[in-house]
Design a protein around this motif. Sequence first.
Motif, short mmCIF file in Angstrom:
data_model
loop_
_atom_site.label_atom_id
_atom_site.label_comp_id
_atom_site.label_asym_id
_atom_site.label_seq_id
_atom_site.Cartn_x
_atom_site.Cartn_y
_atom_site.Cartn_z
N ALA A 159 0.87 -1.18 0.00
CA ALA A 159 0.00 0.00 0.00
C ALA A 159 0.90 1.22 0.00
O ALA A 159 1.92 1.25 0.71
CB ALA A 159 -0.89 0.00 1.23
N ARG A 160 0.55 2.22 -0.81
CA ARG A 160 1.42 3.39 -0.95
C ARG A 160 0.67 4.64 -0.51
O ARG A 160 -0.45 4.90 -0.97
CB ARG A 160 1.90 3.52 -2.39
N THR A 161 1.29 5.41 0.36
CA THR A 161 0.75 6.71 0.75
C THR A 161 1.80 7.76 0.40
O THR A 161 2.99 7.55 0.63
CB THR A 161 0.42 6.76 2.25
N TRP A 162 1.36 8.86 -0.19
CA TRP A 162 2.27 9.88 -0.71
C TRP A 162 3.25 9.24 -1.69
O TRP A 162 4.40 9.63 -1.80
CB TRP A 162 3.02 10.59 0.43
N GLN A 163 2.79 8.18 -2.38
CA GLN A 163 3.55 7.42 -3.37
C GLN A 163 4.77 6.72 -2.77
O GLN A 163 5.68 6.31 -3.49
CB GLN A 163 3.95 8.31 -4.55
N GLN A 164 4.78 6.54 -1.46
CA GLN A 164 5.84 5.82 -0.78
C GLN A 164 5.27 4.54 -0.17
O GLN A 164 4.08 4.45 0.12
CB GLN A 164 6.44 6.68 0.34
N ALA A 166 3.97 2.11 2.38
CA ALA A 166 3.30 2.37 3.66
C ALA A 166 3.21 1.08 4.47
O ALA A 166 4.02 0.82 5.35
CB ALA A 166 1.93 2.97 3.42
N THR A 169 -0.94 -4.48 1.91
CA THR A 169 -2.37 -4.56 1.61
C THR A 169 -2.52 -5.71 0.63
O THR A 169 -1.63 -6.55 0.50
CB THR A 169 -2.89 -3.23 1.03
N LYS A 174 -7.52 -3.36 -3.47
CA LYS A 174 -7.47 -2.25 -4.42
C LYS A 174 -8.56 -2.39 -5.48
O LYS A 174 -9.28 -1.45 -5.79
CB LYS A 174 -6.09 -2.18 -5.08
N ASP A 262 -4.09 4.73 -10.81
CA ASP A 262 -3.52 3.59 -10.09
C ASP A 262 -2.79 2.65 -11.05
O ASP A 262 -1.65 2.24 -10.82
CB ASP A 262 -4.62 2.81 -9.37
#
Length: 469
Positions: A159-164, A166, A169, A174, A262
Amino acid sequence: MPAHTGLTAPMFGSPDVMEIFSGAGLIRRMLDVEGALARAEARCGVIPAAAAATIADVCAQPEDGGRQPVIDAEALAQGAIGVGNLAIPFVKQLTAAVAARDETAGRYVHWGATSQDILDTALVLQLVDALRIQDGRLTRLADDCAGLARRHRDTVMVARTWQQHALPTTFGLKAAGWLDALRRDLMRLQDTRGRVRVLQFGGAAGTLASLGPTAPDVAACLAGELALAPPALPWHTHRDRLVEVASTLGMLCGTLGKMARDISLMMQTEVAEVAEPAGAGRGGSSTMPHKRNPVGCAAVLAIATRVPALVSTMFSAMPQEHERALGGWQAEWDTLPDIVASTAGALRQMGEIIAGLEVDAARMRANLDLTGGLILGEAYMLALGQRLGRLPAHHLVECASRDAVAANVTLLDALRKRLAADPALAGLLDDADLEQLADPTRYTGQAARYVDAVLTEWQAARGAQDGAP
Protein backbone atom coordinates in the motif's frame (compact mmCIF):
# COMPACT_ATOMS: atom_id res chain seq x y z
CA MET A 1 -23.93 17.95 -32.58
CA PRO A 2 -21.04 15.60 -33.28
CA ALA A 3 -18.66 15.03 -30.38
CA HIS A 4 -15.01 14.16 -31.03
CA THR A 5 -15.30 14.40 -34.82
CA GLY A 6 -11.57 14.83 -35.43
CA LEU A 7 -8.79 12.32 -35.95
CA THR A 8 -8.68 11.52 -32.24
CA ALA A 9 -12.30 10.32 -32.21
CA PRO A 10 -11.42 6.60 -32.05
CA MET A 11 -9.11 7.29 -29.10
CA PHE A 12 -11.44 9.35 -26.93
CA GLY A 13 -14.88 8.25 -28.07
CA SER A 14 -17.10 5.23 -28.49
CA PRO A 15 -18.61 4.64 -31.94
CA ASP A 16 -22.09 3.66 -30.75
CA VAL A 17 -22.53 6.71 -28.53
CA MET A 18 -20.84 9.04 -30.99
CA GLU A 19 -23.36 7.92 -33.62
CA ILE A 20 -26.22 8.81 -31.28
CA PHE A 21 -24.86 12.34 -30.92
CA SER A 22 -23.85 12.76 -34.54
CA GLY A 23 -25.72 15.14 -36.80
CA ALA A 24 -27.60 12.21 -38.31
CA GLY A 25 -28.42 10.89 -34.83
CA LEU A 26 -29.92 14.21 -33.77
CA ILE A 27 -31.91 14.62 -36.99
CA ARG A 28 -33.26 11.09 -36.65
CA ARG A 29 -34.59 11.83 -33.18
CA MET A 30 -36.00 15.22 -34.15
CA LEU A 31 -37.93 13.40 -36.87
CA ASP A 32 -39.08 10.88 -34.28
CA VAL A 33 -40.45 13.70 -32.11
CA GLU A 34 -42.28 15.39 -34.99
CA GLY A 35 -43.76 12.10 -36.16
CA ALA A 36 -44.93 11.25 -32.66
CA LEU A 37 -46.39 14.74 -32.24
CA ALA A 38 -48.47 14.34 -35.38
CA ARG A 39 -49.78 10.93 -34.28
CA ALA A 40 -50.61 12.23 -30.80
CA GLU A 41 -52.44 15.25 -32.15
CA ALA A 42 -54.44 13.10 -34.55
CA ARG A 43 -55.44 10.77 -31.70
CA CYS A 44 -56.67 13.80 -29.76
CA GLY A 45 -58.57 15.25 -32.74
CA VAL A 46 -56.28 18.26 -33.13
CA ILE A 47 -55.14 17.59 -36.71
CA PRO A 48 -56.65 15.37 -39.41
CA ALA A 49 -55.69 11.71 -39.23
CA ALA A 50 -54.71 11.66 -42.92
CA ALA A 51 -52.35 14.61 -42.42
CA ALA A 52 -50.80 12.94 -39.37
CA ALA A 53 -50.27 9.72 -41.31
CA THR A 54 -48.41 11.59 -44.05
CA ILE A 55 -46.28 13.53 -41.57
CA ALA A 56 -45.44 10.38 -39.61
CA ASP A 57 -44.57 8.50 -42.78
CA VAL A 58 -42.20 11.23 -43.99
CA CYS A 59 -40.59 11.39 -40.54
CA ALA A 60 -40.10 7.63 -40.54
CA GLN A 61 -38.18 7.69 -43.84
CA PRO A 62 -34.63 9.08 -43.69
CA GLU A 63 -34.74 9.58 -47.47
CA ASP A 64 -37.43 10.41 -49.99
CA GLY A 65 -38.30 8.32 -53.02
CA GLY A 66 -35.44 9.86 -54.99
CA ARG A 67 -32.98 8.72 -52.27
CA GLN A 68 -32.42 12.29 -51.18
CA PRO A 69 -32.39 12.95 -47.45
CA VAL A 70 -35.59 14.40 -46.06
CA ILE A 71 -33.41 16.78 -44.07
CA ASP A 72 -30.29 18.25 -45.67
CA ALA A 73 -27.82 18.39 -42.77
CA GLU A 74 -25.53 20.99 -44.35
CA ALA A 75 -28.44 23.28 -45.21
CA LEU A 76 -29.74 22.75 -41.70
CA ALA A 77 -26.44 23.83 -40.15
CA GLN A 78 -26.20 26.88 -42.39
CA GLY A 79 -29.83 27.81 -41.82
CA ALA A 80 -29.38 27.77 -38.04
CA ILE A 81 -26.78 30.54 -38.18
CA GLY A 82 -29.28 33.28 -38.84
CA VAL A 83 -32.14 32.04 -36.64
CA GLY A 84 -30.31 30.81 -33.56
CA ASN A 85 -31.24 27.14 -33.44
CA LEU A 86 -31.53 24.03 -35.59
CA ALA A 87 -35.25 23.49 -35.14
CA ILE A 88 -36.42 26.42 -37.27
CA PRO A 89 -34.67 25.38 -40.52
CA PHE A 90 -35.44 21.76 -39.63
CA VAL A 91 -39.20 22.44 -39.49
CA LYS A 92 -38.96 24.41 -42.73
CA GLN A 93 -37.30 21.49 -44.53
CA LEU A 94 -39.68 18.94 -43.00
CA THR A 95 -42.71 21.00 -43.95
CA ALA A 96 -41.49 21.19 -47.55
CA ALA A 97 -40.96 17.43 -47.66
CA VAL A 98 -44.44 16.74 -46.27
CA ALA A 99 -46.08 19.30 -48.56
CA ALA A 100 -44.40 17.65 -51.53
CA ARG A 101 -46.44 14.55 -50.66
CA ASP A 102 -49.62 16.30 -49.56
CA GLU A 103 -49.98 20.07 -49.47
CA THR A 104 -52.73 19.91 -46.88
CA ALA A 105 -50.66 17.73 -44.55
CA GLY A 106 -47.85 20.25 -44.81
CA ARG A 107 -50.01 22.78 -42.98
CA TYR A 108 -50.00 20.66 -39.82
CA VAL A 109 -46.29 19.99 -39.36
CA HIS A 110 -45.01 21.08 -35.92
CA TRP A 111 -48.53 22.08 -34.89
CA GLY A 112 -48.60 23.85 -31.50
CA ALA A 113 -44.98 23.07 -30.65
CA THR A 114 -41.97 25.34 -30.25
CA SER A 115 -38.36 24.84 -31.31
CA GLN A 116 -37.15 24.00 -27.83
CA ASP A 117 -39.78 21.28 -27.46
CA ILE A 118 -38.31 19.44 -30.43
CA LEU A 119 -34.65 19.98 -29.56
CA ASP A 120 -34.97 19.17 -25.88
CA THR A 121 -37.11 16.10 -26.41
CA ALA A 122 -34.75 14.86 -29.13
CA LEU A 123 -31.89 15.36 -26.67
CA VAL A 124 -33.76 13.33 -24.05
CA LEU A 125 -34.19 10.52 -26.59
CA GLN A 126 -30.46 10.66 -27.31
CA LEU A 127 -29.71 10.50 -23.60
CA VAL A 128 -32.07 7.56 -23.10
CA ASP A 129 -30.23 5.58 -25.76
CA ALA A 130 -26.73 6.66 -24.72
CA LEU A 131 -27.22 6.13 -20.97
CA ARG A 132 -28.60 2.65 -21.58
CA ILE A 133 -25.32 1.82 -23.31
CA GLN A 134 -23.35 3.42 -20.45
CA ASP A 135 -25.31 1.36 -17.93
CA GLY A 136 -24.46 -1.91 -19.63
CA ARG A 137 -20.82 -1.00 -20.13
CA LEU A 138 -20.45 0.15 -16.52
CA THR A 139 -22.04 -3.06 -15.26
CA ARG A 140 -19.61 -5.18 -17.27
CA LEU A 141 -16.66 -3.15 -15.99
CA ALA A 142 -17.81 -3.62 -12.41
CA ASP A 143 -18.23 -7.36 -13.01
CA ASP A 144 -14.63 -7.54 -14.24
CA CYS A 145 -13.41 -5.62 -11.18
CA ALA A 146 -15.33 -8.07 -9.01
CA GLY A 147 -13.48 -10.89 -10.75
CA LEU A 148 -10.14 -9.23 -10.00
CA ALA A 149 -11.09 -8.66 -6.36
CA ARG A 150 -12.19 -12.28 -5.97
CA ARG A 151 -9.11 -13.79 -7.62
CA HIS A 152 -6.67 -11.55 -5.79
CA ARG A 153 -8.44 -11.37 -2.42
CA ASP A 154 -5.24 -12.53 -0.69
CA THR A 155 -2.58 -11.34 -3.16
CA VAL A 156 -0.35 -9.28 -0.91
CA MET A 157 1.18 -6.05 -2.21
CA VAL A 158 2.45 -2.67 -1.05
CA ALA A 159 0.00 0.00 0.00
CA ARG A 160 1.42 3.39 -0.95
CA THR A 161 0.75 6.71 0.75
CA TRP A 162 2.27 9.88 -0.71
CA GLN A 163 3.55 7.42 -3.37
CA GLN A 164 5.84 5.82 -0.78
CA HIS A 165 5.71 2.32 0.73
CA ALA A 166 3.30 2.37 3.66
CA LEU A 167 1.99 -1.03 4.84
CA PRO A 168 1.03 -4.36 3.29
CA THR A 169 -2.37 -4.56 1.61
CA THR A 170 -3.83 -6.81 -1.09
CA PHE A 171 -4.47 -6.25 -4.76
CA GLY A 172 -7.93 -7.66 -4.11
CA LEU A 173 -8.64 -4.74 -1.79
CA LYS A 174 -7.47 -2.25 -4.42
CA ALA A 175 -9.77 -3.84 -7.02
CA ALA A 176 -12.59 -3.92 -4.47
CA GLY A 177 -12.12 -0.18 -3.97
CA TRP A 178 -12.57 0.34 -7.70
CA LEU A 179 -15.63 -1.92 -7.66
CA ASP A 180 -17.28 -0.18 -4.74
CA ALA A 181 -16.89 3.23 -6.38
CA LEU A 182 -18.26 1.87 -9.67
CA ARG A 183 -21.25 0.40 -7.81
CA ARG A 184 -22.08 3.84 -6.45
CA ASP A 185 -21.61 5.36 -9.91
CA LEU A 186 -23.99 2.77 -11.32
CA MET A 187 -26.62 3.57 -8.68
CA ARG A 188 -26.36 7.28 -9.49
CA LEU A 189 -26.52 6.58 -13.21
CA GLN A 190 -29.63 4.44 -12.87
CA ASP A 191 -31.35 7.08 -10.74
CA THR A 192 -30.37 9.78 -13.23
CA ARG A 193 -31.64 7.72 -16.17
CA GLY A 194 -35.05 7.57 -14.55
CA ARG A 195 -35.20 11.30 -13.83
CA VAL A 196 -34.08 12.49 -17.28
CA ARG A 197 -36.55 10.32 -19.20
CA VAL A 198 -39.09 13.17 -19.32
CA LEU A 199 -40.93 14.83 -22.19
CA GLN A 200 -40.38 18.51 -22.96
CA PHE A 201 -43.53 20.03 -24.44
CA GLY A 202 -44.68 23.52 -23.55
CA GLY A 203 -45.29 25.48 -26.72
CA ALA A 204 -44.08 29.02 -27.25
CA ALA A 205 -43.94 30.11 -23.61
CA GLY A 206 -44.50 26.97 -21.57
CA THR A 207 -48.30 27.19 -21.35
CA LEU A 208 -49.36 25.13 -24.41
CA ALA A 209 -51.95 27.80 -25.10
CA SER A 210 -51.73 26.86 -28.78
CA LEU A 211 -53.56 23.58 -28.12
CA GLY A 212 -56.35 24.96 -25.96
CA PRO A 213 -58.17 22.47 -23.76
CA THR A 214 -56.70 19.50 -25.63
CA ALA A 215 -53.17 20.34 -24.44
CA PRO A 216 -53.05 17.88 -21.49
CA ASP A 217 -54.29 15.02 -23.65
CA VAL A 218 -51.83 15.77 -26.47
CA ALA A 219 -48.94 15.98 -24.01
CA ALA A 220 -49.91 12.67 -22.43
CA CYS A 221 -50.28 10.99 -25.82
CA LEU A 222 -46.98 12.41 -27.03
CA ALA A 223 -45.19 11.16 -23.93
CA GLY A 224 -46.70 7.73 -24.50
CA GLU A 225 -45.67 7.70 -28.15
CA LEU A 226 -42.05 8.39 -27.17
CA ALA A 227 -42.03 6.17 -24.06
CA LEU A 228 -41.19 9.18 -21.90
CA ALA A 229 -42.71 10.35 -18.62
CA PRO A 230 -45.05 13.35 -18.79
CA PRO A 231 -43.74 16.15 -16.55
CA ALA A 232 -45.92 18.10 -14.15
CA LEU A 233 -45.17 21.17 -16.28
CA PRO A 234 -42.84 22.18 -19.13
CA TRP A 235 -39.22 22.67 -18.02
CA HIS A 236 -37.76 24.92 -20.74
CA THR A 237 -35.53 26.91 -18.38
CA HIS A 238 -35.24 24.44 -15.50
CA ARG A 239 -32.21 22.39 -16.49
CA ASP A 240 -31.48 20.40 -13.34
CA ARG A 241 -32.28 17.05 -14.97
CA LEU A 242 -29.70 17.64 -17.69
CA VAL A 243 -27.16 19.01 -15.23
CA GLU A 244 -27.67 15.88 -13.14
CA VAL A 245 -26.67 13.81 -16.16
CA ALA A 246 -23.53 15.91 -16.53
CA SER A 247 -22.58 15.72 -12.85
CA THR A 248 -23.30 11.98 -12.61
CA LEU A 249 -21.09 11.30 -15.62
CA GLY A 250 -18.48 13.72 -14.31
CA MET A 251 -18.19 11.68 -11.12
CA LEU A 252 -18.01 8.48 -13.13
CA CYS A 253 -15.14 9.95 -15.18
CA GLY A 254 -13.42 10.79 -11.91
CA THR A 255 -13.72 7.17 -10.76
CA LEU A 256 -12.35 5.93 -14.07
CA GLY A 257 -9.54 8.47 -13.83
CA LYS A 258 -8.65 7.20 -10.35
CA MET A 259 -8.46 3.65 -11.73
CA ALA A 260 -6.32 4.81 -14.64
CA ARG A 261 -3.99 6.67 -12.29
CA ASP A 262 -3.52 3.59 -10.09
CA ILE A 263 -2.91 1.29 -13.05
CA SER A 264 -0.52 3.62 -14.84
CA LEU A 265 1.57 4.07 -11.68
CA MET A 266 1.64 0.31 -11.18
CA MET A 267 2.84 -0.05 -14.80
CA GLN A 268 5.97 2.02 -14.25
CA THR A 269 9.09 0.05 -15.16
CA GLU A 270 10.41 0.16 -11.59
CA VAL A 271 7.07 -1.11 -10.26
CA ALA A 272 5.72 -3.40 -13.02
CA GLU A 273 2.96 -4.95 -10.93
CA VAL A 274 0.27 -4.80 -13.62
CA ALA A 275 0.14 -4.15 -17.36
CA GLU A 276 -2.52 -3.14 -19.83
CA PRO A 277 -3.50 -5.88 -22.29
CA ALA A 278 -0.87 -6.52 -24.93
CA GLY A 279 -1.66 -6.16 -28.62
CA ALA A 280 0.03 -5.55 -31.94
CA GLY A 281 1.37 -2.01 -31.83
CA ARG A 282 -0.39 -1.21 -28.55
CA GLY A 283 1.57 1.08 -26.26
CA GLY A 284 4.49 1.47 -28.63
CA SER A 285 6.83 4.40 -29.09
CA SER A 286 7.91 6.00 -32.37
CA THR A 287 11.57 5.89 -31.30
CA MET A 288 11.86 3.32 -28.47
CA PRO A 289 10.92 -0.20 -29.56
CA HIS A 290 11.02 -1.54 -26.02
CA LYS A 291 8.26 0.73 -24.71
CA ARG A 292 4.90 -0.56 -23.51
CA ASN A 293 3.03 2.59 -22.59
CA PRO A 294 -0.26 2.75 -20.65
CA VAL A 295 -2.10 4.20 -23.65
CA GLY A 296 -5.58 3.26 -22.44
CA CYS A 297 -4.94 4.90 -19.10
CA ALA A 298 -3.65 8.00 -20.88
CA ALA A 299 -6.92 8.31 -22.81
CA VAL A 300 -9.01 7.85 -19.66
CA LEU A 301 -6.94 10.41 -17.76
CA ALA A 302 -7.25 12.89 -20.63
CA ILE A 303 -11.03 12.51 -20.52
CA ALA A 304 -11.11 12.76 -16.72
CA THR A 305 -9.13 16.01 -17.05
CA ARG A 306 -11.44 17.54 -19.69
CA VAL A 307 -14.86 16.57 -18.40
CA PRO A 308 -14.94 18.56 -15.11
CA ALA A 309 -14.68 21.83 -17.02
CA LEU A 310 -17.55 20.72 -19.27
CA VAL A 311 -19.64 19.83 -16.22
CA SER A 312 -18.88 23.29 -14.86
CA THR A 313 -20.26 24.79 -18.07
CA MET A 314 -23.53 22.92 -17.53
CA PHE A 315 -23.78 24.31 -14.00
CA SER A 316 -22.93 27.79 -15.24
CA ALA A 317 -25.74 27.58 -17.80
CA MET A 318 -28.43 26.83 -15.20
CA PRO A 319 -29.56 30.40 -14.33
CA GLN A 320 -31.68 30.92 -17.43
CA GLU A 321 -33.92 33.88 -18.20
CA HIS A 322 -37.65 33.57 -17.55
CA GLU A 323 -39.28 31.18 -20.07
CA ARG A 324 -36.54 30.96 -22.73
CA ALA A 325 -32.80 31.19 -22.25
CA LEU A 326 -30.49 33.63 -23.97
CA GLY A 327 -27.17 31.81 -24.26
CA GLY A 328 -27.49 29.32 -21.41
CA TRP A 329 -29.57 26.81 -23.36
CA GLN A 330 -27.37 27.26 -26.39
CA ALA A 331 -24.24 26.61 -24.29
CA GLU A 332 -25.55 23.13 -23.51
CA TRP A 333 -25.93 21.98 -27.12
CA ASP A 334 -22.36 20.82 -27.67
CA THR A 335 -21.36 20.54 -24.01
CA LEU A 336 -23.65 17.77 -22.79
CA PRO A 337 -23.14 15.53 -25.85
CA ASP A 338 -19.40 15.97 -25.40
CA ILE A 339 -19.66 14.87 -21.75
CA VAL A 340 -21.74 11.82 -22.63
CA ALA A 341 -19.57 10.79 -25.58
CA SER A 342 -16.35 11.36 -23.61
CA THR A 343 -17.62 9.26 -20.71
CA ALA A 344 -18.51 6.51 -23.15
CA GLY A 345 -14.97 6.64 -24.49
CA ALA A 346 -13.49 6.42 -21.00
CA LEU A 347 -15.75 3.48 -20.16
CA ARG A 348 -14.78 1.71 -23.37
CA GLN A 349 -11.08 2.18 -22.72
CA MET A 350 -11.24 1.16 -19.07
CA GLY A 351 -13.43 -1.82 -19.93
CA GLU A 352 -10.75 -3.08 -22.31
CA ILE A 353 -8.01 -2.46 -19.75
CA ILE A 354 -9.66 -4.29 -16.85
CA ALA A 355 -10.92 -7.18 -18.99
CA GLY A 356 -7.37 -7.96 -20.08
CA LEU A 357 -5.33 -6.59 -17.17
CA GLU A 358 -2.13 -8.56 -16.58
CA VAL A 359 -1.39 -8.95 -12.86
CA ASP A 360 2.10 -9.96 -11.68
CA ALA A 361 1.62 -11.27 -8.14
CA ALA A 362 5.26 -12.31 -7.88
CA ARG A 363 6.42 -8.77 -8.66
CA MET A 364 3.97 -7.43 -6.08
CA ARG A 365 5.57 -9.63 -3.46
CA ALA A 366 9.08 -8.71 -4.59
CA ASN A 367 8.25 -5.00 -4.30
CA LEU A 368 6.88 -5.62 -0.84
CA ASP A 369 10.25 -7.05 0.20
CA LEU A 370 12.31 -4.21 -1.33
CA THR A 371 12.79 -2.42 1.98
CA GLY A 372 13.91 -5.46 3.92
CA GLY A 373 10.90 -5.50 6.19
CA LEU A 374 10.82 -1.77 7.00
CA ILE A 375 7.24 -1.80 5.80
CA LEU A 376 6.36 -3.84 8.90
CA GLY A 377 7.74 -1.30 11.36
CA GLU A 378 4.26 -0.53 12.66
CA ALA A 379 3.63 -4.20 13.44
CA TYR A 380 6.87 -4.46 15.44
CA MET A 381 6.13 -1.19 17.21
CA LEU A 382 2.66 -2.24 18.32
CA ALA A 383 3.88 -5.61 19.55
CA LEU A 384 6.67 -3.98 21.55
CA GLY A 385 4.36 -1.18 22.65
CA GLN A 386 2.28 -3.66 24.63
CA ARG A 387 5.35 -4.22 26.79
CA LEU A 388 7.19 -0.88 26.65
CA GLY A 389 4.50 1.64 25.85
CA ARG A 390 3.92 3.17 22.46
CA LEU A 391 6.48 5.98 22.41
CA PRO A 392 9.46 3.95 23.68
CA ALA A 393 8.54 1.18 21.23
CA HIS A 394 8.31 3.70 18.40
CA HIS A 395 11.77 5.03 19.27
CA LEU A 396 13.24 1.53 19.42
CA VAL A 397 11.85 0.50 16.01
CA GLU A 398 12.86 3.83 14.50
CA CYS A 399 16.45 3.32 15.66
CA ALA A 400 16.44 -0.27 14.39
CA SER A 401 15.13 0.97 11.04
CA ARG A 402 18.07 3.36 10.73
CA ASP A 403 20.42 0.53 11.64
CA ALA A 404 18.87 -1.69 8.96
CA VAL A 405 19.32 0.94 6.25
CA ALA A 406 22.88 1.77 7.29
CA ALA A 407 23.99 -1.87 7.44
CA ASN A 408 21.86 -3.01 4.51
CA VAL A 409 20.18 -5.71 6.59
CA THR A 410 16.56 -6.53 7.27
CA LEU A 411 14.61 -4.77 9.96
CA LEU A 412 14.16 -8.16 11.62
CA ASP A 413 17.93 -8.62 11.93
CA ALA A 414 18.51 -5.08 13.11
CA LEU A 415 15.80 -5.37 15.73
CA ARG A 416 17.12 -8.70 16.95
CA LYS A 417 20.52 -7.09 17.40
CA ARG A 418 19.11 -4.17 19.38
CA LEU A 419 17.03 -6.43 21.61
CA ALA A 420 20.00 -8.70 22.28
CA ALA A 421 22.35 -5.80 23.04
CA ASP A 422 20.21 -4.31 25.82
CA PRO A 423 19.57 -6.53 28.88
CA ALA A 424 16.50 -4.43 29.69
CA LEU A 425 14.98 -5.46 26.36
CA ALA A 426 15.98 -9.11 26.39
CA GLY A 427 13.06 -11.48 26.18
CA LEU A 428 10.49 -8.89 25.17
CA LEU A 429 9.88 -10.79 21.93
CA ASP A 430 11.16 -14.28 21.22
CA ASP A 431 12.30 -15.51 17.81
CA ALA A 432 8.91 -17.03 17.03
CA ASP A 433 7.18 -13.71 17.72
CA LEU A 434 9.70 -11.83 15.60
CA GLU A 435 9.41 -14.27 12.69
CA GLN A 436 5.65 -14.02 12.75
CA LEU A 437 5.79 -10.23 12.78
CA ALA A 438 8.11 -10.36 9.75
CA ASP A 439 5.42 -12.01 7.61
CA PRO A 440 3.55 -9.32 5.60
CA THR A 441 0.65 -11.68 4.86
CA ARG A 442 -0.17 -11.52 8.59
CA TYR A 443 -0.43 -7.73 8.55
CA THR A 444 -3.09 -6.98 5.96
CA GLY A 445 -5.65 -6.13 8.62
CA GLN A 446 -9.26 -6.32 7.48
CA ALA A 447 -8.40 -6.40 3.77
CA ALA A 448 -9.97 -9.82 3.13
CA ARG A 449 -13.11 -8.96 5.08
CA TYR A 450 -13.49 -5.68 3.21
CA VAL A 451 -13.15 -7.48 -0.13
CA ASP A 452 -15.82 -9.99 0.90
CA ALA A 453 -18.15 -7.20 2.03
CA VAL A 454 -17.81 -5.32 -1.27
CA LEU A 455 -18.36 -8.50 -3.29
CA THR A 456 -21.47 -9.27 -1.26
CA GLU A 457 -22.85 -5.79 -1.90
CA TRP A 458 -22.09 -6.08 -5.60
CA GLN A 459 -23.84 -9.45 -5.82
CA ALA A 460 -26.89 -7.94 -4.14
CA ALA A 461 -26.84 -5.02 -6.56
CA ARG A 462 -26.51 -7.37 -9.54
CA GLY A 463 -29.38 -9.47 -8.25
CA ALA A 464 -31.60 -6.41 -7.95
CA GLN A 465 -30.53 -5.25 -11.39
CA ASP A 466 -31.21 -8.61 -13.00
CA GLY A 467 -34.65 -8.71 -11.38
CA ALA A 468 -35.59 -5.19 -12.48
CA PRO A 469 -38.13 -4.86 -15.32
